[in-house]
Scaffold this motif. Sequence first.
Motif, PDB file in Angstrom:
ATOM      1  N   ASP A  74     -38.967 -53.279  28.284  1.00  0.00           N
ATOM      2  CA  ASP A  74     -39.445 -52.143  27.497  1.00  0.00           C
ATOM      3  C   ASP A  74     -40.742 -51.613  28.093  1.00  0.00           C
ATOM      4  OD1 ASP A  74     -37.513 -52.303  25.195  1.00  0.00           O
ATOM      5  OD2 ASP A  74     -38.411 -54.300  25.046  1.00  0.00           O
ATOM      6  N   GLU A  75     -41.533 -52.534  28.662  1.00  0.00           N
ATOM      7  CA  GLU A  75     -42.802 -52.182  29.298  1.00  0.00           C
ATOM      8  C   GLU A  75     -42.850 -52.810  30.685  1.00  0.00           C
ATOM      9  OE1 GLU A  75     -45.301 -52.220  25.062  1.00  0.00           O
ATOM     10  OE2 GLU A  75     -45.925 -53.546  26.694  1.00  0.00           O
ATOM     11  N   LEU A  76     -43.356 -52.046  31.652  1.00  0.00           N
ATOM     12  CA  LEU A  76     -43.445 -52.523  33.030  1.00  0.00           C
ATOM     13  C   LEU A  76     -44.883 -52.328  33.512  1.00  0.00           C
ATOM     14  CD1 LEU A  76     -40.881 -51.554  35.827  1.00  0.00           C
ATOM     15  CD2 LEU A  76     -43.213 -52.285  36.279  1.00  0.00           C
ATOM     16  N   ASP A 114     -32.402 -44.416  34.000  1.00  0.00           N
ATOM     17  CA  ASP A 114     -32.353 -43.474  32.876  1.00  0.00           C
ATOM     18  C   ASP A 114     -32.366 -44.211  31.535  1.00  0.00           C
ATOM     19  OD1 ASP A 114     -32.331 -40.967  31.730  1.00  0.00           O
ATOM     20  OD2 ASP A 114     -30.142 -40.843  31.658  1.00  0.00           O
ATOM     21  N   LYS A 115     -33.261 -45.183  31.435  1.00  0.00           N
ATOM     22  CA  LYS A 115     -33.447 -45.938  30.201  1.00  0.00           C
ATOM     23  C   LYS A 115     -34.937 -45.988  29.907  1.00  0.00           C
ATOM     24  CE  LYS A 115     -32.222 -50.292  27.974  1.00  0.00           C
ATOM     25  NZ  LYS A 115     -31.511 -51.594  28.118  1.00  0.00           N
ATOM     26  N   PRO A 116     -35.363 -45.700  28.679  1.00  0.00           N
ATOM     27  CA  PRO A 116     -36.805 -45.610  28.389  1.00  0.00           C
ATOM     28  C   PRO A 116     -37.575 -46.891  28.745  1.00  0.00           C
ATOM     29  CG  PRO A 116     -35.520 -44.768  26.544  1.00  0.00           C
ATOM     30  CD  PRO A 116     -34.540 -45.422  27.477  1.00  0.00           C
ATOM     31  N   ALA A 170     -45.452 -42.780  31.968  1.00  0.00           N
ATOM     32  CA  ALA A 170     -46.104 -43.443  33.096  1.00  0.00           C
ATOM     33  C   ALA A 170     -47.606 -43.196  33.026  1.00  0.00           C
ATOM     34  CB  ALA A 170     -45.539 -42.919  34.413  1.00  0.00           C
ATOM     35  N   CYS A 171     -48.368 -44.263  33.091  1.00  0.00           N
ATOM     36  CA  CYS A 171     -49.824 -44.184  32.889  1.00  0.00           C
ATOM     37  C   CYS A 171     -50.578 -44.872  34.017  1.00  0.00           C
ATOM     38  CB  CYS A 171     -50.222 -44.862  31.578  1.00  0.00           C
ATOM     39  SG  CYS A 171     -49.315 -44.310  30.127  1.00  0.00           S
ATOM     40  N   ASN A 172     -51.776 -44.370  34.280  1.00  0.00           N
ATOM     41  CA  ASN A 172     -52.704 -45.009  35.203  1.00  0.00           C
ATOM     42  C   ASN A 172     -53.865 -45.598  34.412  1.00  0.00           C
ATOM     43  OD1 ASN A 172     -51.749 -44.270  38.015  1.00  0.00           O
ATOM     44  ND2 ASN A 172     -51.947 -42.212  37.137  1.00  0.00           N
TER      45      ASN A 172
END
Length: 317
Positions: A74-76, A114-116, A170-172
């Motif tokens: 779910d989170e990477l 293509d998966k959240p 997507a975050c920095n």
Amino acid sequence: MRALICGVSGQDGAYLAKLLLAKGYDVWGTSRDAQVASFANLERLGIRSKVNVISMAVNDFRSVLTTLSRSDPDELYFLAGQSSVGLSFEQPAETLESILMGTLNLLEAIRFRDKPVKFYHASSSECFGDVGKQAADEGTPFQPRSPYAVGKASAHWLVSNYREAYGLFACNGILFNHESPLRPARFVTRKIIAAACRIAQGDKEKLRLGRLDIVRDWGWSPEYVEAMWLILQQSVAEDFIIATGEAHSLEDFVSAAFDSVGLDWHDHVISERSLFRPTDIAWSQGNPAKAFSCLGWKSKVRMHELVSLMIKAESLN
């Protein structure tokens, strides 16, 4: 919730794994060869048996895609890649490939499946370069001054591009220097702490360092991984600076370390020009106002307490 931490064996990866496990996550972590890796930091934190480890080569798209399919996160969190600024001058190609291609392959794999998935990229204060005696914020232009910084700046813009072009979450996280007892010995903070402890125990060595007048914003790694997690809990993907907001010279850090063991650093430390980097940042300081405002995050451990914590841990080794 399931999280995949690329670079789980490193300082931040290990502390992040511990944090997520405490929050009830199913935690997966990657290493280039999980069958032979020691995962010493996970062992040190007492969580090795609780983390599902898997082999992955970040520069191999098939390997990345297979890993995401197996772990189904779910989170990477992408914390892997060559992380030493000094070493990046000696290994520029390896540094850029591990950082830039690793980021690109992960973003492409997320898009392909293509998966959240919420994606966190460990950006770096090194991207800013020299900005004078100003605290950098999220709008400060990048002026990278090392192969490592060039790689991180390029990866930072890739993350921003994929967020805008494909709608990925997507975050920095633009982290300023953060330390802990899990830092490898090649990093200058751990090098200083270890030498101060050895000398206090009777070693006659001289600690040889490069420039002592450089200024950095030093924080505590276990606090910074909490900020990583908070960044991915927001409803909108954004970039954040994570820093203490305080600046101290390397000489201040050295002085604090030797003071902690009852020594005068002047008697034991030598600044050698041969250890100066081809280019170095004179002053690096962050403005974490956005993180406090949006995440409710603020550092508690500052430089002098950080030194004391590292000295205490080193003395127990």
